[in-house]
Design a protein around this motif. Structure first.
Motif, PDB file in Angstrom:
ATOM      1  N   SER A   1      47.654 106.196  49.543  1.00  0.00           N
ATOM      2  CA  SER A   1      47.739 106.914  50.812  1.00  0.00           C
ATOM      3  C   SER A   1      46.847 106.262  51.848  1.00  0.00           C
ATOM      4  CB  SER A   1      47.311 108.372  50.605  1.00  0.00           C
ATOM      5  OG  SER A   1      47.066 109.004  51.849  1.00  0.00           O
ATOM      6  N   ASP A   2      47.310 106.229  53.102  1.00  0.00           N
ATOM      7  CA  ASP A   2      46.476 105.663  54.152  1.00  0.00           C
ATOM      8  C   ASP A   2      45.339 106.600  54.565  1.00  0.00           C
ATOM      9  OD1 ASP A   2      47.840 107.578  55.589  1.00  0.00           O
ATOM     10  OD2 ASP A   2      48.914 106.171  56.881  1.00  0.00           O
ATOM     11  N   ASN A   3      45.176 107.721  53.856  1.00  0.00           N
ATOM     12  CA  ASN A   3      43.988 108.546  54.058  1.00  0.00           C
ATOM     13  C   ASN A   3      42.736 107.868  53.509  1.00  0.00           C
ATOM     14  OD1 ASN A   3      45.283 110.696  55.316  1.00  0.00           O
ATOM     15  ND2 ASN A   3      45.767 111.708  53.385  1.00  0.00           N
ATOM     16  N   GLY A   4      42.912 106.851  52.664  1.00  0.00           N
ATOM     17  CA  GLY A   4      41.792 106.081  52.137  1.00  0.00           C
ATOM     18  C   GLY A   4      41.945 104.619  52.497  1.00  0.00           C
ATOM     19  N   SER A   5      40.899 103.835  52.223  1.00  0.00           N
ATOM     20  CA  SER A   5      40.942 102.403  52.534  1.00  0.00           C
ATOM     21  C   SER A   5      41.594 101.623  51.394  1.00  0.00           C
ATOM     22  CB  SER A   5      39.527 101.881  52.782  1.00  0.00           C
ATOM     23  OG  SER A   5      38.721 102.033  51.637  1.00  0.00           O
ATOM     24  N   TYR A   6      42.023 100.380  51.713  1.00  0.00           N
ATOM     25  CA  TYR A   6      42.642  99.491  50.748  1.00  0.00           C
ATOM     26  C   TYR A   6      43.850 100.078  50.063  1.00  0.00           C
ATOM     27  CZ  TYR A   6      38.694  96.495  51.339  1.00  0.00           C
ATOM     28  OH  TYR A   6      37.751  95.667  51.899  1.00  0.00           O
ATOM     29  N   THR A   7      44.801 100.533  50.820  1.00  0.00           N
ATOM     30  CA  THR A   7      46.005 101.095  50.226  1.00  0.00           C
ATOM     31  C   THR A   7      47.242 100.453  50.834  1.00  0.00           C
ATOM     32  OG1 THR A   7      46.090 102.892  51.865  1.00  0.00           O
ATOM     33  CG2 THR A   7      44.891 103.317  49.815  1.00  0.00           C
ATOM     34  N   ASP A   8      48.311 100.446  50.081  1.00  0.00           N
ATOM     35  CA  ASP A   8      49.607  99.932  50.513  1.00  0.00           C
ATOM     36  C   ASP A   8      50.663 100.935  50.087  1.00  0.00           C
ATOM     37  OD1 ASP A   8      51.954  98.633  51.003  1.00  0.00           O
ATOM     38  OD2 ASP A   8      51.452  96.804  49.920  1.00  0.00           O
ATOM     39  N   GLY A   9      51.138 101.717  51.030  1.00  0.00           N
ATOM     40  CA  GLY A   9      52.073 102.783  50.739  1.00  0.00           C
ATOM     41  C   GLY A   9      53.465 102.325  50.365  1.00  0.00           C
ATOM     42  N   LYS A  10      53.726 101.008  50.383  1.00  0.00           N
ATOM     43  CA  LYS A  10      55.065 100.516  50.071  1.00  0.00           C
ATOM     44  C   LYS A  10      55.351 100.469  48.579  1.00  0.00           C
ATOM     45  CE  LYS A  10      55.631  97.724  54.266  1.00  0.00           C
ATOM     46  NZ  LYS A  10      55.882  96.362  54.787  1.00  0.00           N
ATOM     47  N   GLY A  11      54.353 100.854  47.766  1.00  0.00           N
ATOM     48  CA  GLY A  11      54.581 100.993  46.336  1.00  0.00           C
ATOM     49  C   GLY A  11      54.748  99.673  45.605  1.00  0.00           C
TER      50      GLY A  11
ATOM     51  N   ALA B   1      40.968 109.784  47.886  1.00  0.00           N
ATOM     52  CA  ALA B   1      41.975 109.978  48.938  1.00  0.00           C
ATOM     53  C   ALA B   1      43.017 108.866  48.917  1.00  0.00           C
ATOM     54  CB  ALA B   1      41.292 110.047  50.296  1.00  0.00           C
ATOM     55  N   GLY B   2      42.578 107.626  48.703  1.00  0.00           N
ATOM     56  CA  GLY B   2      43.497 106.503  48.734  1.00  0.00           C
ATOM     57  C   GLY B   2      44.415 106.431  47.532  1.00  0.00           C
ATOM     58  N   THR B   3      43.881 106.672  46.351  1.00  0.00           N
ATOM     59  CA  THR B   3      44.691 106.573  45.129  1.00  0.00           C
ATOM     60  C   THR B   3      45.513 107.826  44.856  1.00  0.00           C
ATOM     61  OG1 THR B   3      42.881 107.419  43.747  1.00  0.00           O
ATOM     62  CG2 THR B   3      42.991 105.029  44.077  1.00  0.00           C
ATOM     63  N   GLN B   4      45.146 108.945  45.471  1.00  0.00           N
ATOM     64  CA  GLN B   4      45.797 110.239  45.266  1.00  0.00           C
ATOM     65  C   GLN B   4      45.758 110.674  43.795  1.00  0.00           C
ATOM     66  OE1 GLN B   4      49.348 110.745  48.187  1.00  0.00           O
ATOM     67  NE2 GLN B   4      49.489 108.627  47.485  1.00  0.00           N
ATOM     68  N   MET B   5      44.714 110.220  43.100  1.00  0.00           N
ATOM     69  CA  MET B   5      44.623 110.547  41.677  1.00  0.00           C
ATOM     70  C   MET B   5      44.359 112.030  41.446  1.00  0.00           C
ATOM     71  SD  MET B   5      45.145 109.003  38.835  1.00  0.00           S
ATOM     72  CE  MET B   5      44.826 107.242  38.910  1.00  0.00           C
ATOM     73  N   ASN B   6      43.704 112.692  42.399  1.00  0.00           N
ATOM     74  CA  ASN B   6      43.458 114.121  42.207  1.00  0.00           C
ATOM     75  C   ASN B   6      44.761 114.920  42.226  1.00  0.00           C
ATOM     76  OD1 ASN B   6      40.784 113.481  42.118  1.00  0.00           O
ATOM     77  ND2 ASN B   6      40.234 114.399  44.082  1.00  0.00           N
ATOM     78  N   ALA B   7      45.684 114.537  43.100  1.00  0.00           N
ATOM     79  CA  ALA B   7      46.975 115.219  43.134  1.00  0.00           C
ATOM     80  C   ALA B   7      47.722 115.025  41.820  1.00  0.00           C
ATOM     81  CB  ALA B   7      47.807 114.700  44.311  1.00  0.00           C
ATOM     82  N   LEU B   8      47.618 113.816  41.244  1.00  0.00           N
ATOM     83  CA  LEU B   8      48.255 113.578  39.959  1.00  0.00           C
ATOM     84  C   LEU B   8      47.561 114.347  38.839  1.00  0.00           C
ATOM     85  CD1 LEU B   8      49.074 109.774  40.142  1.00  0.00           C
ATOM     86  CD2 LEU B   8      50.709 111.636  39.869  1.00  0.00           C
ATOM     87  N   ALA B   9      46.247 114.547  38.984  1.00  0.00           N
ATOM     88  CA  ALA B   9      45.525 115.332  37.991  1.00  0.00           C
ATOM     89  C   ALA B   9      46.021 116.765  37.956  1.00  0.00           C
ATOM     90  CB  ALA B   9      44.032 115.301  38.291  1.00  0.00           C
ATOM     91  N   GLU B  10      46.400 117.289  39.116  1.00  0.00           N
ATOM     92  CA  GLU B  10      46.995 118.626  39.168  1.00  0.00           C
ATOM     93  C   GLU B  10      48.315 118.646  38.395  1.00  0.00           C
ATOM     94  OE1 GLU B  10      46.230 121.626  40.515  1.00  0.00           O
ATOM     95  OE2 GLU B  10      44.219 120.928  41.027  1.00  0.00           O
ATOM     96  N   GLU B  11      49.116 117.620  38.618  1.00  0.00           N
ATOM     97  CA  GLU B  11      50.439 117.553  37.999  1.00  0.00           C
ATOM     98  C   GLU B  11      50.364 117.282  36.503  1.00  0.00           C
ATOM     99  OE1 GLU B  11      54.198 114.451  38.155  1.00  0.00           O
ATOM    100  OE2 GLU B  11      52.984 114.739  39.972  1.00  0.00           O
ATOM    101  N   LYS B  12      49.468 116.376  36.101  1.00  0.00           N
ATOM    102  CA  LYS B  12      49.406 115.925  34.707  1.00  0.00           C
ATOM    103  C   LYS B  12      48.347 116.655  33.882  1.00  0.00           C
ATOM    104  CE  LYS B  12      52.531 112.754  35.483  1.00  0.00           C
ATOM    105  NZ  LYS B  12      53.900 112.863  34.917  1.00  0.00           N
ATOM    106  N   GLU B  13      47.563 117.496  34.523  1.00  0.00           N
ATOM    107  CA  GLU B  13      46.517 118.267  33.855  1.00  0.00           C
ATOM    108  C   GLU B  13      45.495 117.360  33.179  1.00  0.00           C
ATOM    109  OE1 GLU B  13      47.946 121.390  31.364  1.00  0.00           O
ATOM    110  OE2 GLU B  13      49.225 122.278  32.919  1.00  0.00           O
ATOM    111  N   CYS B  14      44.630 116.781  33.991  1.00  0.00           N
ATOM    112  CA  CYS B  14      43.553 115.942  33.459  1.00  0.00           C
ATOM    113  C   CYS B  14      42.341 116.016  34.370  1.00  0.00           C
ATOM    114  CB  CYS B  14      44.014 114.493  33.288  1.00  0.00           C
ATOM    115  SG  CYS B  14      44.599 113.702  34.793  1.00  0.00           S
ATOM    116  N   PHE B  15      41.186 115.694  33.819  1.00  0.00           N
ATOM    117  CA  PHE B  15      39.970 115.548  34.597  1.00  0.00           C
ATOM    118  C   PHE B  15      39.931 114.137  35.177  1.00  0.00           C
ATOM    119  CE2 PHE B  15      38.707 118.379  31.001  1.00  0.00           C
ATOM    120  CZ  PHE B  15      38.375 119.525  31.728  1.00  0.00           C
ATOM    121  N   VAL B  16      39.331 113.988  36.362  1.00  0.00           N
ATOM    122  CA  VAL B  16      39.116 112.665  36.944  1.00  0.00           C
ATOM    123  C   VAL B  16      37.677 112.598  37.432  1.00  0.00           C
ATOM    124  CG1 VAL B  16      39.927 110.912  38.552  1.00  0.00           C
ATOM    125  CG2 VAL B  16      41.513 112.671  37.755  1.00  0.00           C
ATOM    126  N   VAL B  17      36.937 111.581  36.988  1.00  0.00           N
ATOM    127  CA  VAL B  17      35.555 111.414  37.428  1.00  0.00           C
ATOM    128  C   VAL B  17      35.434 110.088  38.174  1.00  0.00           C
ATOM    129  CG1 VAL B  17      34.748 110.339  35.270  1.00  0.00           C
ATOM    130  CG2 VAL B  17      33.129 111.561  36.753  1.00  0.00           C
TER     131      VAL B  17
END
Length: 417
Positions: A392-402, A182-198
Motif C-alpha cells: 500500500s502507498d500508505n507506507g514507504s517502499y511499496t509497489d501496488g502493481k503486485g 502500513a506498507g505491507t498491509q500485514m496487519n489486515a492479513l493477520a485479521e483474515e488469517k488469524e495470526c500474531f504479527v510482531v
C-alpha cells in the motif's frame, strides 16, 4: 559485473586514510577501486545520479538564486583535487554517511548501508491504519546482553485465547514498525488469517538510518548481536501469548530481508520458514565495503557465504529493475537456501509465468524435494524496483502493481508449517 580481487582492500585502505591523514590519498584510492568495479561516475561528470525508485516524494520547488549565488558564466571547472573531494563526498553519501561529519568522527562499527530510501534519511510518514474493533497494536520492549529493542505487536480481533501463528516482520532502512505495517498491509492479513504479527524496531543508535546491521560479523552469529535480539523478541511473544510454536516465521525487506535470512539460518529451531523481499544471501558481506560490493552484485565467493546445512524453507521476491540490491542476490539467495536444505540431494524446480491484471508480469519458480515437500519459491517481478510488491502507498517502499508478496508469503508459510 566482475569485481577485481583487490577492490575491497583498496576501499579499506581508502577508508583508513579518511580516518587518518586526510582525504586526498583516500579519494584517489576510492575512485580507482570503484572505477575498476564499474561503480565510478563517467569522466564527464563527478556527480552520481541519485537512485530513483517507486514512491519518490515530490521534489520541493527550486529556490530562486540570488545575485550573490548566481553562477558566473566564466566559472572555472573544478580542479582534480576538488573533483576527488566531490567524488569522496558522493561515495560517503551512498554509504549513508551524513554530510558534514568531521574526518575523525567516523565510527566504523556503526556505518550503515547506502540509504534505501531515494529521498534521503527521512522516509515519508506512514498513514496510520485504522485498528479494527477488538484488535490491538501494542508496544513492547526486549532486553538482553546485546542491547535493547522496542517492538510493536499486532493482536487481531479474532484472537480469543486460541493458539495462533506468529510472523516476525523486519523493516528496511529508514522505516519503522508503523510504516512497515502500513506498507505491507500485514496487519489486515493477520485479521483474515488469524495470526500474531510482531515488528521489531531498529534504533538510530545502532544504525543512523535504522538499517539492520546484516553486514557486521557479530550480527551473523547465533546468540550474538541483533540476531539474538530478534530471536529474543519472538520468544518473548511466545512466552506472553499462546503462539503455535510450529508456526513461527520471519520475513523482511531489503536490510530487513538480509537480516531475516540470517535469523532464520541461525535459529532453525525457532523459525519454520523465511520470507525475503529484495534482500541478500546469508553472510554475503563482512564489512561495509563488501556490503556495497554485494548490493551491486559482486558478493564474496560462494564458498565463503555458504549457509549451514539444515536450513528452513524460504520464499524470495525481487524486482528485476532493482537498482539498490542487484537481482542476482535473489538468484543466489534461493540457490543457497535450497542447497542448505537439500543436503546434496537433487531438488526439483518448475517455473510458471504470470501477470497481475493491470500490473506486473512475474516468473514464479518452485523448488521441492523428490517427495514434493517444498524447499522454496522464487518470484522475479518484471519491471519492479526496490519496493514491497503488492503493498500500500500508505507506507514507504511499496509497489501496488503486485503480485501481493504479503499474501503469498503467508500462503507459503502455511504450506510448510
Amino acid at each position: 559485473m566482475k569485481l577485481p580481487l583487490n577492490m575491497l582492500a583498496q576501499m579499506r585502505a581508502a577508508t583508513r586514510n579518511l580516518l587518518g591523514s586526510g582525504p586526498a590519498a583516500a579519494t584517489e584510492a576510492i575512485q580507482q577501486a570503484l572505477s575498476a568495479a564499474g561503480l565510478a561516475p563517467q569522466a564527464a561528470s563527478t556527480q552520481q545520479q541519485p537512485m530513483r525508485d517507486i514512491n519518490q516524494p515530490p521534489a520541493p520547488p527550486p529556490a530562486q538564486p540570488s545575485a550573490a549565488t548566481q553562477p558566473q558564466a566564466d566559472a572555472a571547472p573544478p580542479t582534480p583535487a576538488q573533483a576527488a573531494q566531490d567524488f569522496a563526498q558522493d561515495f560517503m553519501a551512498r554509504l549513508g554517511v551524513p554530510a558534514g561529519l568531521g574526518q575523525h568522527s567516523f565510527d566504523m562499527p556503526s556505518f550503515e548501508l547506502p540509504n534505501f530510501h531515494p529521498s534521503g534519511f527521512n522516509a515519508p510518514a506512514a498513514t496510520p491504519a485504522e485498528i479494527p474493533a477488538g484488535a490491538q497494536f501494542i508496544d513492547g520492549v526486549y532486553r538482553n546482553h546485546a542491547g535493547t529493542r522496542s517492538y510493536k505487536l499486532y493482536i487481531p480481533s479474532s484472537y480469543h485465547g486460541q493458539a495462533m501463528p506468529l510472523i516476525v516482520m523486519l523493516h528496511g532502512c529508514t522505516q519503522n514498525p508503523d510504516d512497515f505495517a502500513a506498507g505491507t498491509q500485514m496487519n489486515a492479513l493477520a485479521e483474515e488469517k488469524e495470526c500474531f504479527v510482531v515488528y521489531p524496531a531498529q534504533t538510530q543508535g545502532a544504525n543512523s538510518s535504522r538499517c539492520w546491521n546484516w553486514f557486521n560479523a557479530i550480527d551473523q552469529q547465533r546468540d550474538q548481536g541483533e540476531p539474538s535480539l530478534i530471536a529474543g523478541i519472538a520468544r518473548q511473544v511466545i512466552d506472553d501469548y499462546p503462539v503455535n510454536e510450529h508456526e513461527v516465521f520471519v520475513a523482511g525487506l531489503s536490510a530487513g530481508g538480509a537480516m531475516a535470512v540470517i535469523v532464520g539460518t541461525l535459529y532453525p529451531d525457532l523459525f519454520a520458514a523465511v520470507g525475503v523481499h529484495s534482500g541478500l544471501p546469508f553472510a554475503s558481506a563482512q564489512d561495509l565495503p563488501s556490503a556495497l560490493a554485494a548490493m551491486k552484485g559482486g558478493a564474496m565467493p560462494n564458498a565463503q557465504r555458504k549457509a549451514p546445512a539444515g536450513g528452513v524453507p524460504i520464499i524470495v521476491f525481487h524486482g528485476d529493475r532493482d537498482t539498490t540490491v542487484n537481482p542476482r542476490n535473489g538468484d543466489e539467495l534461493i540457490a543457497q537456501g535450497v542447497r542448505s536444505q537439500a543436503g546434496g540431494k537433487a531438488a526439483k524446480a518448475a517455473s510458471v509465468d504470470g501477470s497481475v491484471p493491470n500490473g506486473h508480469r512475474y516468473t514464479r519458480t518452485t523448488h521441492s524435494q523428490a517427495d514434493g515437500s517444498p524447499l522454496g519459491e522464487h518470484w522475479v517481478i518484471h519491471g519492479a524496483g526496490h519496493a514491497w510488491s503488492g503493498g500500500s502507498d500508505n507506507g514507504s517502499y511499496t509497489d501496488g502493481k503486485g503480485p501481493d508478496a504479503s499474501r503469498e508469503m503467508l500462503r507459503f508459510f502455511k504450506t510448510v508449517s
